[in-house]
Structure formats: C-alpha cells, structure tokens
Design an enzyme around this catalytic site. Structure first.
Site, mmCIF file in Angstrom:
data_model
loop_
_atom_site.group_PDB
_atom_site.id
_atom_site.type_symbol
_atom_site.label_atom_id
_atom_site.label_comp_id
_atom_site.label_asym_id
_atom_site.label_seq_id
_atom_site.Cartn_x
_atom_site.Cartn_y
_atom_site.Cartn_z
ATOM 1 N N CYS A 35 65.063 23.472 74.862
ATOM 2 C CA CYS A 35 64.222 22.278 74.703
ATOM 3 C C CYS A 35 64.517 21.556 73.381
ATOM 4 O O CYS A 35 64.202 22.060 72.304
ATOM 5 C CB CYS A 35 62.752 22.717 74.781
ATOM 6 N N CYS A 38 61.482 20.806 71.263
ATOM 7 C CA CYS A 38 60.991 22.054 70.651
ATOM 8 C C CYS A 38 61.763 22.350 69.366
ATOM 9 O O CYS A 38 61.184 22.761 68.355
ATOM 10 C CB CYS A 38 61.132 23.235 71.617
#
Length: 115
Positions: A35, A38
């Site tokens: 991600c 993230c």
C-alpha cells in the site's frame, strides 16, 4: 507496559492483550506492505509513537497477515487508523493523516478517559 517509542507490529493475540491491558490510549495503524499511502503515512506513525511514548502506544497491524483482525474492525480501505481507550474503540478513520491529527486523537482519548 514500559514506554515504547516506536510502532509495535502485532498479531491478533498481542493486539487483544495490549488493547485490554493498556492504561494509555492506543493508536492502531492497519496497513499492508504493498500500500503506497500506507508507506507515505509510516513516518507520521513513527513520529507519533516517538513523541507520545509513555502517553500512548502505537500498534501496526498488517492486514494481509491479520485478515480476521482487520475484518473485526471492518477495515475496507488502508491505511486505516483506530484509537482505543480503556479497551474500547473510540475513533476510526481511513486515509492518510499527519502526526498532528494522530496526536489530537490520542490526547482526546486520554482526556475522555480521565473525565
């Protein structure tokens, strides 16, 4: 639990133990290795752990490895942040946020718990 100045990578068992026993608010970062957002949020999460050491605990939950835990909190988009106080979920939000926002959540949770 002693003051921890970096995020703790946890599995479901350790997550439950910390959430139930912590005397300070807990910020949980639900994330995954693949991600991009993230990874963008990671330095902010680390800063929050460092600056709130002793006043809060920061956990990281890899949603790929801990799918049941992510499902328990209905994590559908990551990063997803959750704040717990006295064993209860008090705030949850998906999307990248900065350290200042995370710190505000934790301080609010601490104030509510002491009221």
């Amino acid at each position: 639990m002693p003051a921890v100045d970096s995020p703790l990578q946890v599995d479901a068992t350790l997550f439950d133990e910390i959430i139930q026993s912590s005397r300070v608010p807990v910020l949980v970062d639900f994330w995954a290795e693949w991600c991009g957002p993230c990874r963008a949020a990671a330095p902010e999460v680390e800063r929050t752990a460092r600056e709130m050491a002793g006043s809060a605990i920061v956990l990281k939950v890899d949603t790929d490895k801990e799918q049941q835990l992510a499902a328990r909190y209905q994590v559908r988009g990551i990063p997803n942040f959750a704040v717990f106080s006295a064993g209860k979920l008090v705030k949850q939000q998906a999307g990248v946020v900065g350290h200042d926002v995370m710190e505000t959540w934790l301080r609010s949770a601490a104030l509510a718990a002491s009221a």
